[in-house]
Write an enzyme that holds these catalytic residues in place. Structure first.
Site, short mmCIF file in Angstrom:
data_model
loop_
_atom_site.label_atom_id
_atom_site.label_comp_id
_atom_site.label_asym_id
_atom_site.label_seq_id
_atom_site.Cartn_x
_atom_site.Cartn_y
_atom_site.Cartn_z
N ASP A 131 -9.38 -3.99 -5.74
CA ASP A 131 -8.76 -3.05 -4.82
C ASP A 131 -9.53 -1.72 -4.87
OD1 ASP A 131 -7.12 -1.35 -3.36
OD2 ASP A 131 -5.28 -2.30 -4.10
N HIS A 162 -7.43 -5.25 -1.53
CA HIS A 162 -6.26 -4.47 -1.11
C HIS A 162 -5.51 -5.13 0.04
CE1 HIS A 162 -3.81 -0.87 -0.88
NE2 HIS A 162 -4.00 -0.84 0.43
N SER A 182 0.83 -1.19 0.00
CA SER A 182 0.00 0.00 0.00
C SER A 182 0.87 1.25 0.00
CB SER A 182 -0.96 -0.05 1.19
OG SER A 182 -1.94 0.95 1.10
N MET A 183 0.80 2.10 1.04
CA MET A 183 1.71 3.24 1.09
C MET A 183 3.16 2.77 1.20
SD MET A 183 0.03 6.39 3.14
CE MET A 183 -1.50 7.17 2.59
#
Length: 292
Positions: free
Chosen positions: A208, A240, A162-163
């Site tokens: 996602d 996700h 993710s990030m």
């Protein structure tokens, strides 16, 4: 017939046998195409197993052990007979603790890597902060960690979710000497990754709704125009959060990418090229530059 001629004739069969044996024997290049190959020849069973051929130990890295990152856990092969190993630092995503990445530690380390899973300074850290933490963790691994003698500082990689996946891309852009990058369902507001010059595998989910592939993974892949090799895996029926718990296809292709580009181990090319057929029960889409 003179004695000298007789001796020469007797030597002919032995010489022929020696030539045949030399032709049949594998060359050094055949035996090990890369000096960094670690472990036995891979099979579908070995690459998808929950544990690879290496026994694994762990080392806890407490906060304030070094500057630039918070804390984490190092997983490493106990075998010292095969030389040093490549290493990978892994960081989780937004509001995720280190524990969400912990399953990668033993899974990858048992295949012949030193793995450092990180707890970010804050679960709210944005991607570029996570990139800096990944690189600081690699510097610690190779410079002052308790396992530094086991790590080949020239063979390093980054991963993140993710990030943390966005941070992985930024880290690859910042440090082109990295050998591999694997962004997992990456999220980043920046979309131009033309300056990444690291072999990069982007893994994405068709369902996602946080880092939708149309705005993140897919254009990120398309913009990796200067990466020497790249791949885009769009998993079928994944969301996700599919990367935060043990998953065999995710592990398989992550291991193959790390082996191929961190270890330069062409024995693993068969798991990447030709690209598996898609759509399928595993992939909705699979793209790869497939150099082999």
């Amino acid at each position: 017939m003179t004695p000298r001629v007789k001796r020469a004739l007797h030597l002919i069969p032995a010489a022929a046998a020696l030539v045949a044996a030399m032709a049949a024997a594998p060359t050094t290049a055949q035996a090990a195409a890369s000096p960094y190959e670690r472990g036995p020849d891979p099979t579908e069973q070995t690459i998808t197993a929950e544990r690879g051929p290496f026994q694994v130990a762990t080392a806890t890295v407490p906060a304030n052990s070094a500057s630039g990152f918070n804390r984490g856990t190092i997983y490493y092969p106990t075998d010292t007979s095969q030389g040093t190993f490549g290493a990978v630092a892994i960081i989780p995503g937004f509001i995720e603790p280190e524990s969400t990445m912990s399953w990668y530690g033993p899974r990858l380390a048992s295949q012949g890597f030193v793995v450092f899973t990180l707890e970010p300074f804050s679960v709210l850290n944005f991607p570029d902060d996570r990139a800096n933490q990944l690189l600081a963790a690699l510097d610690y691994l190779t410079g002052s960690s308790s396992v530094r003698s086991r790590v080949d500082a020239s063979r390093l990689a980054v991963m993140g979710h993710s990030m943390g996946g966005g941070g992985t891309l930024r880290a690859a852009e910042m440090r082109p000497s990295l050998q591999a990058a694997i962004p997992l369902a990456p999220w980043h507001l920046h979309g131009d990754w033309r300056n990444v010059r690291v072999p990069t595998m982007i893994q994405a989910a068709d369902n996602d709704f946080i880092a939708g592939v149309g705005n993140h993974a897919q254009p990120f892949y398309q913009n990796l125009t200067n990466a020497p090799e790249k791949a885009y895996l769009l998993f079928e029926n994944y969301g996700h959060m599919s990367w935060i718990s043990a998953n065999t296809p995710i592990a398989k292709y992550s291991i193959a990418w790390l082996k191929r580009y961190v270890d330069d181990d062409t024995r693993y090319s068969k798991f990447l090229c030709p690209a598996p057929g898609a759509p399928s029960s595993t992939f909705q889409e699979y793209r790869h530059t497939c150099p082999d």
